[in-house]
Enzyme design. Structure first.
Site, short mmCIF file in Angstrom:
data_model
loop_
_atom_site.label_atom_id
_atom_site.label_comp_id
_atom_site.label_asym_id
_atom_site.label_seq_id
_atom_site.Cartn_x
_atom_site.Cartn_y
_atom_site.Cartn_z
N SER A 109 9.09 -7.91 4.75
CA SER A 109 8.27 -9.10 4.56
C SER A 109 7.02 -8.66 3.81
CB SER A 109 7.88 -9.70 5.91
OG SER A 109 6.94 -8.85 6.53
N LYS A 110 6.20 -9.61 3.47
CA LYS A 110 4.99 -9.29 2.71
C LYS A 110 4.15 -8.22 3.43
CE LYS A 110 4.94 -11.57 -1.14
NZ LYS A 110 6.15 -10.89 -1.56
N ARG A 111 4.21 -8.23 4.76
CA ARG A 111 3.35 -7.32 5.51
C ARG A 111 3.81 -5.85 5.51
NH1 ARG A 111 3.01 -8.57 10.95
NH2 ARG A 111 4.33 -10.34 10.49
N ASN A 112 5.12 -5.67 5.45
CA ASN A 112 5.57 -4.27 5.53
C ASN A 112 6.14 -3.74 4.21
OD1 ASN A 112 8.01 -5.52 5.48
ND2 ASN A 112 8.49 -5.15 7.61
N ASP A 172 7.35 -5.60 1.36
CA ASP A 172 8.33 -6.32 0.57
C ASP A 172 7.92 -6.31 -0.90
OD1 ASP A 172 10.40 -7.80 -0.19
OD2 ASP A 172 9.70 -9.70 0.62
#
Ligand code: GLU
Length: 472
Positions: free
Chosen positions: A252-255, A257
């Site tokens: 995801s954007k947080r990890n 992506d």
């Protein structure tokens, strides 16, 4: 039989790295066996379609060094290669199944389906269509069709027994037929579902190896039943586990992506991205890490694709990219890196700029990083952290080294790297200081950091006046 693989993305205008990795595996399997690599666009979900997406996919694959043998922009006899242009084909095959008793028209309204869903929810069971339309009489079906009642076509699943999936990576998997839903093959808008279209297309396009995400593995029982209904030979299935984020969760954007274009625009070389991605979920039999495309094709062994998911790790990608940047011939490197340099160089000569870029060739991990590392050449004043200042104050030899160095630098008349390089030896001789106490203080005073490219290169580019100023 000629090996044929296909990459079958949706035209979303976005190439997720997980998708790209699948494409890489597909490409390598095709080329390893001197086969064909086909591009098929899965746009049956019309809402996700993005203008220009097909050209974007071509461009991405081309940048990665993959030649598409057949696809929408270079069609051959298996076209069209865009599913929305194949509507009539799917309809024909769905009707063939109806006539064989392997599929049926379903006229259930949204309301009826909703009631079935609610019932299933009450019983805490997954929703399975109850098959009521499979029992309609011929007359009733004809009447409904004549009255223009909207319908879908559903696959008729066996209710007992098991269906076996054979996958190259996961082996034999038995699926209980009783859990298989009478899935929709043709939707009420006349479009096929992915679950139907992929089977029809893979067969008609002569696909021998289907490589795709593991999320499709269980679904494959339904596809196998379709192949059996038509009497078609099944392809070799190769399902690949997910690429997860660095924290083990779904990307995801947080990890971390990223899409291919994000990375490309940051200054990652496509060849490095490909090399990195291929090792996410695949390993060669030796410890080799860096591969040319040719080596990949020769070494790729689809049986060595991993069963478990892998984690996307930017640090490792940086490691690969740095290696690939380092290996570029200078002229190619300059062409690559120059557009990333956004600092104002209008008052510098081309020679100066090229020299600057070249001294970082072995050091940078991605294109955009160049602005961060060359920063010290553009600032009027540099900042020395407390910690480094403390180091500068830690030994009485240091001020001596610096002032001696400054003195020798000031004496240089012909400002070139060779002359600058001599200075350090003179200072070493004069002060009797060597090693860390000799080099480090000078570097810190000049750049504000402990590490960097070769000191004479750096000093040369900063310029005599600024260097003398910083050494004060
Ligand atoms: N369109 C599907 C996807 O992007 C393709 C799956 C497949 O390769 O069959 O996930």
């Amino acid at each position: 039989m000629k090996v044929r693989t296909r990459f079958a993305p949706s035209p979303t205008g976005f190439m997720h790295i997980g998708n790209l990795r699948t494409a890489i595996f597909e490409y390598l399997v095709a080329k390893k066996y001197n086969g064909d690599f086909i591009l098929r666009i899965e746009d049956t979900d019309q809402e996700r379609k993005v203008e220009g997406a097909i050209d974007f996919i071509y461009k991405t694959l081309e940048l990665c060094g993959f030649k598409i043998d057949e696809g929408p922009n270079n069609p051959k006899e298996c076209g069209p290669y865009i599913q929305s242009e194949r509507k009539d084909i799917y309809k024909k095959y769905a009707e063939e199944l109806v006539s064989k008793g392997k599929a049926y028209y379903c006229f259930c309204s949204e309301k009826e389906l909703e009631e079935m869903r609610e019932k299933a929810a009450l019983r805490k069971r997954p929703f399975l269509y109850d098959g009521r339309c499979s029992k309609l009489s011929k007359e009733k079906i004809a009447e409904n069709l004549a009255n223009g009642i909207p319908y879908v076509i559903r696959q008729k699943m066996p209710k007992i027994g098991t269906t076996v999936i054979e996958d190259l990576i996961y082996g034999k998997i038995k699926i209980d037929n009783s859990i298989l839903d009478d899935q929709i093959l043709i939707k009420s808008d006349g479009f096929p579902t992915y679950n139907f279209a992929n089977v029809i297309d893979d067969h008609l396009m002569g696909i021998t190896h289907v490589i795709r995400g593991k999320e499709y593995l269980d679904q494959t029982a339904k596809y196998n039943l379709l192949y059996d209904s038509f009497g078609w030979e099944k392809p070799t299935y190769i399902h690949v586990a997910m690429v997860l984020g660095s924290d083990g969760n779904k990307l995801s954007k947080r990890n971390g992506d990223a899409s291919f274009m994000d990375l490309y625009n940051e200054g990652y070389l496509p060849s490095a991205i490909v090399n990195y991605l291929v090792l996410l979920g695949w390993s060669p039999s030796n410890n080799q890490e860096v591969f040319t495309m040719e080596e990949l094709i020769n070494n790729f062994d689809e049986k060595r694709i991993s069963k478990s998911s892998s984690s996307y790790d930017v640090k490792k990608l940086n490691w690969f990219n740095q290696k690939y940047i380092k290996n570029l011939p200078d002229a190619e490197y300059l062409k690559f890196i120059r557009p990333f340099l956004t600092l104002d160089v209008s008052d510098k000569s081309e020679e100066w700029v090229n020299k600057l870029l070249l001294i970082y060739k072995d050091h940078i991990s991605y294109g955009k990083e160049i602005n961060e590392v060359v920063d010290i050449f553009f600032k009027d004043e540099i900042h020395i952290s407390d910690e480094l200042q403390e180091f500068l104050n830690s030994d009485e030899a240091i001020p001596k080294v610096i002032s001696e160095y400054r003195h020798e630098i000031s004496k240089i008349e012909d400002w070139n790297i060779e002359n600058i390089a001599k200075v350090i030896d003179i200072v070493k001789e004069k002060t009797g200081v060597k090693g860390k106490l000799l080099y480090m203080p000078i570097r810190i005073k000049i750049s504000g950091v402990e590490h960097g490219p070769e000191l004479p290169d750096e000093i040369y580019l900063i310029g005599k006046e600024k260097v003398l100023d910083r050494l004060k």
